[in-house]
Design a protein around this motif. Sequence first.
Motif, PDB file in Angstrom:
ATOM      1  N   ARG A 123       8.835   5.187   2.556  1.00  0.00           N
ATOM      2  CA  ARG A 123      10.083   5.384   1.791  1.00  0.00           C
ATOM      3  C   ARG A 123       9.855   5.103   0.301  1.00  0.00           C
ATOM      4  O   ARG A 123      10.320   5.850  -0.560  1.00  0.00           O
ATOM      5  N   PHE A 124       9.110   4.031  -0.005  1.00  0.00           N
ATOM      6  CA  PHE A 124       8.810   3.725  -1.404  1.00  0.00           C
ATOM      7  C   PHE A 124       8.080   4.888  -2.063  1.00  0.00           C
ATOM      8  O   PHE A 124       8.428   5.300  -3.176  1.00  0.00           O
ATOM      9  N   LEU A 125       7.073   5.437  -1.390  1.00  0.00           N
ATOM     10  CA  LEU A 125       6.296   6.535  -1.970  1.00  0.00           C
ATOM     11  C   LEU A 125       7.122   7.808  -2.115  1.00  0.00           C
ATOM     12  O   LEU A 125       6.968   8.549  -3.086  1.00  0.00           O
ATOM     13  N   ILE A 126       8.005   8.059  -1.154  1.00  0.00           N
ATOM     14  CA  ILE A 126       8.875   9.234  -1.245  1.00  0.00           C
ATOM     15  C   ILE A 126       9.838   9.088  -2.420  1.00  0.00           C
ATOM     16  O   ILE A 126      10.111  10.040  -3.147  1.00  0.00           O
ATOM     17  N   GLU A 127      10.308   7.871  -2.632  1.00  0.00           N
ATOM     18  CA  GLU A 127      11.257   7.619  -3.721  1.00  0.00           C
ATOM     19  C   GLU A 127      10.575   7.510  -5.090  1.00  0.00           C
ATOM     20  O   GLU A 127      11.251   7.495  -6.119  1.00  0.00           O
ATOM     21  N   HIS A 128       9.248   7.421  -5.100  1.00  0.00           N
ATOM     22  CA  HIS A 128       8.489   7.307  -6.352  1.00  0.00           C
ATOM     23  C   HIS A 128       7.409   8.387  -6.395  1.00  0.00           C
ATOM     24  O   HIS A 128       6.223   8.098  -6.214  1.00  0.00           O
ATOM     25  N   PRO A 129       7.795   9.648  -6.606  1.00  0.00           N
ATOM     26  CA  PRO A 129       6.798  10.726  -6.642  1.00  0.00           C
ATOM     27  C   PRO A 129       5.829  10.557  -7.811  1.00  0.00           C
ATOM     28  O   PRO A 129       6.113   9.841  -8.769  1.00  0.00           O
ATOM     29  N   ASP A 130       4.686  11.197  -7.690  1.00  0.00           N
ATOM     30  CA  ASP A 130       3.637  11.151  -8.703  1.00  0.00           C
ATOM     31  C   ASP A 130       3.203   9.702  -8.959  1.00  0.00           C
ATOM     32  O   ASP A 130       2.978   9.281 -10.085  1.00  0.00           O
ATOM     33  N   HIS A 131       3.074   8.956  -7.866  1.00  0.00           N
ATOM     34  CA  HIS A 131       2.736   7.533  -7.944  1.00  0.00           C
ATOM     35  C   HIS A 131       1.228   7.341  -7.781  1.00  0.00           C
ATOM     36  O   HIS A 131       0.557   8.121  -7.099  1.00  0.00           O
ATOM     37  N   GLU A 132       0.707   6.304  -8.379  1.00  0.00           N
ATOM     38  CA  GLU A 132      -0.727   6.033  -8.334  1.00  0.00           C
ATOM     39  C   GLU A 132      -1.103   5.294  -7.049  1.00  0.00           C
ATOM     40  O   GLU A 132      -0.510   4.268  -6.715  1.00  0.00           O
ATOM     41  N   VAL A 133      -2.096   5.835  -6.325  1.00  0.00           N
ATOM     42  CA  VAL A 133      -2.606   5.179  -5.118  1.00  0.00           C
ATOM     43  C   VAL A 133      -4.136   5.164  -5.157  1.00  0.00           C
ATOM     44  O   VAL A 133      -4.768   6.007  -5.800  1.00  0.00           O
ATOM     45  N   ARG A 134      -4.691   4.197  -4.456  1.00  0.00           N
ATOM     46  CA  ARG A 134      -6.143   4.095  -4.299  1.00  0.00           C
ATOM     47  C   ARG A 134      -6.419   3.860  -2.823  1.00  0.00           C
ATOM     48  O   ARG A 134      -5.952   2.862  -2.251  1.00  0.00           O
ATOM     49  N   ILE A 135      -7.146   4.783  -2.197  1.00  0.00           N
ATOM     50  CA  ILE A 135      -7.444   4.689  -0.773  1.00  0.00           C
ATOM     51  C   ILE A 135      -8.924   4.361  -0.610  1.00  0.00           C
ATOM     52  O   ILE A 135      -9.787   5.127  -1.039  1.00  0.00           O
ATOM     53  N   ASP A 136      -9.201   3.208  -0.003  1.00  0.00           N
ATOM     54  CA  ASP A 136     -10.558   2.783   0.293  1.00  0.00           C
ATOM     55  C   ASP A 136     -10.819   3.127   1.762  1.00  0.00           C
ATOM     56  O   ASP A 136     -10.324   2.440   2.661  1.00  0.00           O
ATOM     57  N   ILE A 137     -11.577   4.193   1.992  1.00  0.00           N
ATOM     58  CA  ILE A 137     -11.751   4.694   3.356  1.00  0.00           C
ATOM     59  C   ILE A 137     -12.542   3.723   4.227  1.00  0.00           C
ATOM     60  O   ILE A 137     -12.096   3.379   5.331  1.00  0.00           O
TER      61      ILE A 137
END
Length: 194
Positions: free
Chosen positions: A129-143
Amino acid sequence: MSTQAQGVIESRTFVLAQEDIDTDQIIPAQFLTTTEREGLGQFCFYQWRFNPDGSPRQPGALDDYDPQRQQVLVAGHNFGCGSSREHAPWALLDIGFRAVISSQFADIFRNNSLKNGLLPVEVSEEVARFLIEHPDHEVRIDIPATQIHIAELGTYDFPLDRFSAHCITEGIDQLDYLIRHEEDIARHEQRRAG
């Protein structure tokens, strides 16, 4: 600008908030006649982007999408439901996405994605919900660590088996993995036969 060091995806997000986005919405059945992965991105979310006569919809679902900056798709609950088709992750990869974040994925879509190098990142409803409400948001995925860091929110674990994490980190599929270990497999078979 998004970057992808080995095993890490750093990107802005692109949001499609709809729930129950099925594989026919990701890529309609009329585009499933090819076994080639390349070029399928032009048909990704086709019915949301184009009218029946092929003219662009105004507005279209991906009008603001920037594949150079936004390599992570955030989608509503139950993403990838519907029929099984490898063309769905192929189309998402070809248009520029490297990962999809949702609070739930259909099992078949999840498995097809992992086999083809598209990372499904399942998060809680609150995080989604946070990400949907904050489009174009910065994320870092460590696989390898199976963690996602979301700016201004925190770091969260996500489910991913070690083999899939290894293959996606290395940019290989299951067949590539077997080919890399061909000599080991041959030695094992010789020992068994002897």
